[in-house]
Motif scaffolding. Structure first.
Motif, PDB file in Angstrom:
ATOM      1  N   THR A  19       0.825  -1.206   0.000  1.00 14.40           N
ATOM      2  CA  THR A  19       0.000   0.000   0.000  1.00 14.40           C
ATOM      3  C   THR A  19       0.861   1.259   0.000  1.00 14.40           C
ATOM      4  O   THR A  19       0.570   2.238  -0.704  1.00 14.40           O
TER       5      THR A  19
ATOM      6  N   ASN B 222       1.925   2.454  -3.376  1.00 15.90           N
ATOM      7  CA  ASN B 222       0.861   3.096  -4.159  1.00 15.90           C
ATOM      8  C   ASN B 222       0.964   2.788  -5.651  1.00 15.90           C
ATOM      9  O   ASN B 222       1.200   3.680  -6.477  1.00 15.90           O
TER      10      ASN B 222
ATOM     11  N   ASN C 141      -0.189   2.455  -9.269  1.00 20.83           N
ATOM     12  CA  ASN C 141      -1.182   3.270  -9.973  1.00 20.83           C
ATOM     13  C   ASN C 141      -1.668   2.622 -11.254  1.00 20.83           C
ATOM     14  O   ASN C 141      -0.874   2.046 -12.013  1.00 20.83           O
TER      15      ASN C 141
ATOM     16  N   ALA D  51      -9.932   9.563  -7.884  1.00 24.94           N
ATOM     17  CA  ALA D  51      -9.115   8.403  -7.545  1.00 24.94           C
ATOM     18  C   ALA D  51      -9.965   7.368  -6.835  1.00 24.94           C
ATOM     19  O   ALA D  51     -10.726   7.692  -5.916  1.00 24.94           O
ATOM     20  N   TYR D  52      -9.849   6.113  -7.270  1.00 24.57           N
ATOM     21  CA  TYR D  52     -10.551   5.006  -6.638  1.00 24.57           C
ATOM     22  C   TYR D  52      -9.520   4.068  -6.007  1.00 24.57           C
ATOM     23  O   TYR D  52      -8.464   3.793  -6.592  1.00 24.57           O
ATOM     24  N   ALA D  53      -9.844   3.558  -4.839  1.00 23.20           N
ATOM     25  CA  ALA D  53      -8.978   2.592  -4.164  1.00 23.20           C
ATOM     26  C   ALA D  53      -9.345   1.185  -4.595  1.00 23.20           C
ATOM     27  O   ALA D  53     -10.518   0.798  -4.517  1.00 23.20           O
TER      28      ALA D  53
ATOM     29  N   THR E 274      -4.185   2.410  -6.489  1.00 22.28           N
ATOM     30  CA  THR E 274      -4.994   3.560  -6.884  1.00 22.28           C
ATOM     31  C   THR E 274      -5.279   3.526  -8.372  1.00 22.28           C
ATOM     32  O   THR E 274      -4.368   3.345  -9.189  1.00 22.28           O
TER      33      THR E 274
ATOM     34  N   GLY F 238      -7.034   6.067 -11.218  1.00 21.16           N
ATOM     35  CA  GLY F 238      -7.487   7.444 -11.379  1.00 21.16           C
ATOM     36  C   GLY F 238      -7.116   7.992 -12.732  1.00 21.16           C
ATOM     37  O   GLY F 238      -6.404   7.344 -13.515  1.00 21.16           O
TER      38      GLY F 238
ATOM     39  N   ARG G 122      -3.251   9.234  -5.281  1.00 22.14           N
ATOM     40  CA  ARG G 122      -3.318   8.280  -4.170  1.00 22.14           C
ATOM     41  C   ARG G 122      -4.726   8.307  -3.577  1.00 22.14           C
ATOM     42  O   ARG G 122      -5.160   9.326  -3.036  1.00 22.14           O
ATOM     43  N   ALA G 123      -5.416   7.176  -3.692  1.00 25.30           N
ATOM     44  CA  ALA G 123      -6.740   7.066  -3.091  1.00 25.30           C
ATOM     45  C   ALA G 123      -6.606   6.812  -1.597  1.00 25.30           C
ATOM     46  O   ALA G 123      -5.610   6.252  -1.131  1.00 25.30           O
TER      47      ALA G 123
END
Length: 629
Positions: free
Chosen positions: A255, A258, A260, A328-330, A345, A347, A353-354
């Protein structure tokens, strides 16, 4: 990321990887080892893989991995359905290794299981795998030697369809989920053998007892604790290896790293999700963004929109998401015991960064997970006046007399596709009792219509196996000619795992299928943990009420106390591994071999010389250190 438009430009004649420029191939993943560009073929259909050790950096900490071509995960291998490919695997280690092509219908000599289908790849040697497969979809590859899979030897496979792909999309990503520890996997296994709950830091506390007493009454709470204590079990035994030692990864990234993925608003984005972990069942979701499941274990299913699904080790799911907003979506992969998670993330811009959601509450097992759902029989789970559960001696109980074969029970499984009064013969083995069998489920039942441990009460839509339907009609609609029952057995306290009470090193004969037959395999989980069970060499049809559109899978989670069935056509002659895909469970003994014997009705050119009755199964990878090589 891979653009659907780029795919269409180059897909007309030959394999995707042979046509597209190298600059377009790498976007599937940035790995934990300075970039993962995918595996560029030496020729159009030939790939070179080198297995060795190399440095990695995970969550800001350095370590050493064992993997392929210096990347974690191993490189993406992509080719086209029906193409005959060659994979040259070179072992640069000081130990034997192997590669198994998970879910691929390869000749059994190419399946890559040491001691079952080939002897393994010795140090300094190169083994050449050659095969063509009649399938497309999302799969993966991994070591089947020792505990190398935990050290990093796993990677994705994408097989593009030879003709039309029924799934339309504009962009795609491959997401490899995994678990990583800076501890040696052999040290982890040794700890589990000494104390099975060594990594479980989420046991119930005095505070939990006081809360239960307030909700259920002091007597009921006390009786429930006494029952668990007498059986030497914990209702928090959800996962053997937890976030206490694991870093959970997406494409080799934690996590904190991050990872992407980029999209444009309104695009149809295909996520090919692979659970390549050693021991972690994940709950997968994108908060605020529905997912439409379009494939399971590589094969297309009727589109099913959900908000979350539980994903067993070695399962794969393809989903379509359609982001409507520039935000941004996690992407969240949370471990089943909620001890940790990996968050990536998605986006519209690189580097976004979600917000990672908070971990959810730790699940607690119930009577149903022990195979004793007294609530379904009119009993209160905690107030069992007619049965003193705390005093029950499970090891001496005559379970056969209690209707464990389901024949004497009136439970109706027809709603889930189960058949109680089968017209075909049912072969039932006696469970070998001993220290390796601590419990036998009193009332196993179908749990296909349940979302999975810990997801029973969430407010959104969670996938259930009962909802999956094959996109196309099942290829073999014959009823089974016979049925066999296989029990999943264990002694969690001693960390002993087996089928029918017999661990792999003590198996004297294989499970026999006969070429051309249609048979039903019924699995009964006598343990307190879910097990992703995998059959090599064949897809099976999960008996879930789907009629002639049952989902076709190669791996299925069997929940605690569950009884489920799948139908399989024995059309792939050879010896095939059959095992729990929780790595340390397999290593401890939950594995057997399925031998598909050639038919006597016709000549099998490649297999007629095989004499399975004379096969030395004692040499099939049974060593004294673990259960598999």
């Amino acid at each position: 990321m891979f653009s659907r438009r780029l795919f269409l430009q180059g897909a007309a004649l030959t394999g995707l990887s042979s046509l597209l420029p190298a600059a377009l191939l790498p976007a599937w993943a940035r790995s934990a080892s300075d970039g993962n560009t995918g595996l560029s073929p030496a020729t159009a259909t030939e790939f070179n893989l080198s297995i060795g050790r190399f440095p990695v950096r995970i969550g800001g900490r350095g370590g050493e991995a064992l993997g392929v071509n210096g990347t974690l995960p191993a490189p993406l291998i992509r080719f086209r359905e029906g193409d005959e490919i060659t994979l040259n695997v070179t072992n640069t280690l000081e130990e034997d290794t192997s590669v198994h092509w998970h879910g691929l219908l390869v000749p059994f000599q190419m399946d890559g299981v040491p001691g079952v289908t080939f002897p393994g790849i010795r140090p300094g040697e190169t083994f050449t795998y050659k095969y063509a497969v009649p399938q497309s979809g999302t799969y993966w590859y991994h070591s089947h030697s020792g505990l190398q899979e935990q050290e990093g030897l796993y990677g994705p496979i994408i097989i593009d369809p030879k003709h039309h792909d029924p799934v339309t999309y504009d962009r795609e990503y491959v997401l490899v989920l995994s678990d990583w520890s800076f501890e040696s996997p052999y040290r982890i296994f040794a700890k589990l053998k000494k104390m099975s709950d060594a990594y479980n830091y989420q046991q119930r506390t005095v505070g939990d007892f006081l809360k239960d007493a307030q909700e259920k009454g002091l007597g009921a709470a006390w009786d429930e604790r006494a029952m668990w204590g007498q059986m030497r079990m914990s209702p928090r035994d959800i996962a053997d290896v937890t976030g206490a030692t694991y870093h959970y990864l997406i494409n080799g990234h934690s996590t904190a790293d991050n990872w992407n993925g980029i999209f444009r608003r309104g695009e149809r984005v295909r996520l090919r999700i692979i659970n390549a972990s050693a021991m972690t069942i994940f709950n997968v979701r994108l908060p605020g963004l529905p997912m439409t499941i379009v494939a399971a274990d590589g094969l297309n299913v009727q589109p099913l929109e959900v908000d979350e699904f539980q994903m067993g080790v070695a399962e794969t799911y393809d989903v379509i998401v359609e982001p409507k907003d520039d935000q941004a979506y996690a992407f969240v992969a949370e471990s089943i015991d909620c001890s940790g998670q990996a968050v990536a993330t998605f986006g519209p811009k690189p580097g976004m960064r979600a917000e990672a959601p908070a971990l959810r509450g730790v699940p607690t097992l119930t009577m149903k997970d022990m195979g004793m759902d007294h609530g379904a029989m009119g009993h209160d789970d905690m107030k069992m006046d007619s049965m003193d559960m705390a005093a029950m001696d499970h090891s001496e109980m005559d379970h056969a007399a209690m209707g464990h074969d389901m024949g004497g029970m009136s439970m109706d499984h027809s709603a889930h596709g189960m058949v109680d009064d089968a017209s075909w013969p049912v072969e039932k083995k006696d469970i070998k009792r001993g220290p390796g069998v601590a419990n036998v489920a009193m009332m196993p039942m179908s749990r296909l219509d349940e979302p999975g441990i810990g997801l029973e009460d969430v407010a959104h839509r969670v996938m259930r196996y009962s909802q999956l339907r094959s996109l196309t009609r099942n290829p073999d609609l014959r009823p089974p000619g016979r049925e066999m029952e296989i029990h999943l057995t264990s002694n969690m306290e001693r960390y002993m795992w087996s089928f029918d009470g017999v661990k792999f090193s003590e198996v004297t004969e294989p499970i026999i299928f006969h070429e051309g037959e249609r048979l039903r395999v019924t699995l009964i989980n006598n343990t307190m943990m879910p097990h992703p069970i995998h059959l090599h060499g064949m897809f099976f049809d999960l008996v879930n009420g789907g009629g002639d559109h049952k989902p076709r899978k190669h791996t299925v989670i069997v929940k605690p106390g569950e009884k489920l069935s799948f139908d399989v056509s024995a059309d792939h002659v050879g010896d095939w591994a059959f095992h729990c895909h929780l790595l340390y469970h397999m290593h401890a003994g939950m594995m057997q071999v399925v031998s598909v014997l050639p038919s006597t009705d016709k000549k099998m050119m490649d297999h007629e010389h095989m004499d399975h009755d004379m096969m030395d199964h004692s040499a099939m990878g049974h060593d004294t250190h673990g259960e598999t090589k």
